[in-house]
Design a protein around this motif. Sequence first.
Motif, short mmCIF file in Angstrom:
data_model
loop_
_atom_site.label_atom_id
_atom_site.label_comp_id
_atom_site.label_asym_id
_atom_site.label_seq_id
_atom_site.Cartn_x
_atom_site.Cartn_y
_atom_site.Cartn_z
N LEU A 75 0.83 -1.19 0.00
CA LEU A 75 0.00 0.00 0.00
C LEU A 75 0.87 1.25 0.00
O LEU A 75 1.90 1.30 0.67
CB LEU A 75 -0.91 0.02 1.23
N ASP A 76 0.42 2.24 -0.75
CA ASP A 76 1.11 3.52 -0.82
C ASP A 76 0.39 4.49 0.12
O ASP A 76 -0.65 5.04 -0.23
CB ASP A 76 1.09 4.03 -2.26
N GLU A 77 0.94 4.66 1.31
CA GLU A 77 0.30 5.50 2.32
C GLU A 77 0.15 6.94 1.83
O GLU A 77 -0.85 7.60 2.11
CB GLU A 77 1.10 5.46 3.62
N LYS A 81 -3.45 8.96 1.55
CA LYS A 81 -3.68 10.21 2.27
C LYS A 81 -3.68 11.44 1.37
O LYS A 81 -3.88 12.56 1.84
CB LYS A 81 -2.63 10.36 3.39
N SER A 82 -3.45 11.24 0.08
CA SER A 82 -3.49 12.36 -0.86
C SER A 82 -4.93 12.86 -1.00
O SER A 82 -5.88 12.16 -0.65
CB SER A 82 -2.96 11.94 -2.23
N GLY A 85 -6.79 10.45 -3.26
CA GLY A 85 -7.01 9.18 -2.57
C GLY A 85 -8.09 9.31 -1.50
O GLY A 85 -9.00 8.47 -1.41
N LYS A 86 -8.02 10.37 -0.70
CA LYS A 86 -9.02 10.58 0.35
C LYS A 86 -10.42 10.72 -0.24
O LYS A 86 -11.38 10.17 0.29
CB LYS A 86 -8.69 11.84 1.16
N LYS A 87 -10.52 11.48 -1.33
CA LYS A 87 -11.83 11.71 -1.96
C LYS A 87 -12.42 10.39 -2.47
O LYS A 87 -13.59 10.08 -2.23
CB LYS A 87 -11.69 12.72 -3.10
#
Length: 171
Positions: A75-77, A81-82, A85-87
Amino acid sequence: MSTQSFDPNNAQNLIEIEKQFAVKAVEHAQTYWNLLEKVHPRSLKLTKLDDEIYEHTMSTFPEFNEENHAHLVKLDEDWLKSNIGKKKWREFCQVYEKKVKDYNFGSLIRTDARKEYGETNTIFVTRIQFYAIEIARNRLGLNDGAHEIAKADAEKERLKKEKAAKKNGTS
C-alpha cells in the motif's frame, strides 16, 4: 455547555477514548492475524458482503489491477492520504454506511501483504478500507505468504510453550 462551544480536542477523556480505540484496533488486527493462520485466505470470508465489496473495490480502484496488483501488495500511504485518494475512499466508504457495522471504525492494516503486522508495516485505516483491501488480497492470493508466516509463528509459539512446560515439569 452548548455544542457550539464544545471542543473535542480539549475534552478531558479524549486520551482515554483514543486508548480504547487503539486497543480495539489492535485486538482486531490480532484476530485477523489468527484467522490468517487458521484459514486459507482464499476461502476466508470477512463479511456477508465480500462479493459486493470486492467488485466495488476493484472497479473503483483500477490501480489495484495493475502491475500484478502491486498497489495491493504494498500500500502507498502517501496515495491513500493524498487529496485524490481521500476523496475516492470517502465516496467508497459512504456506500457502506448503512450496510457494514462499524464501517468507519479504525483498523490496523499491513502496508505490505508479504509481511506480518509490525511497527513499520502497519497503518491506520477505516474498517471498510480494511475489508476492501484484505478481501481483495485474499481473493487474489496476495495473503498466501502471510498465511504461511502466521502458521509458522503459531508453530514456533506452540513449541516454545511445550518446551517451557517440560522445563517446569522437570524442575
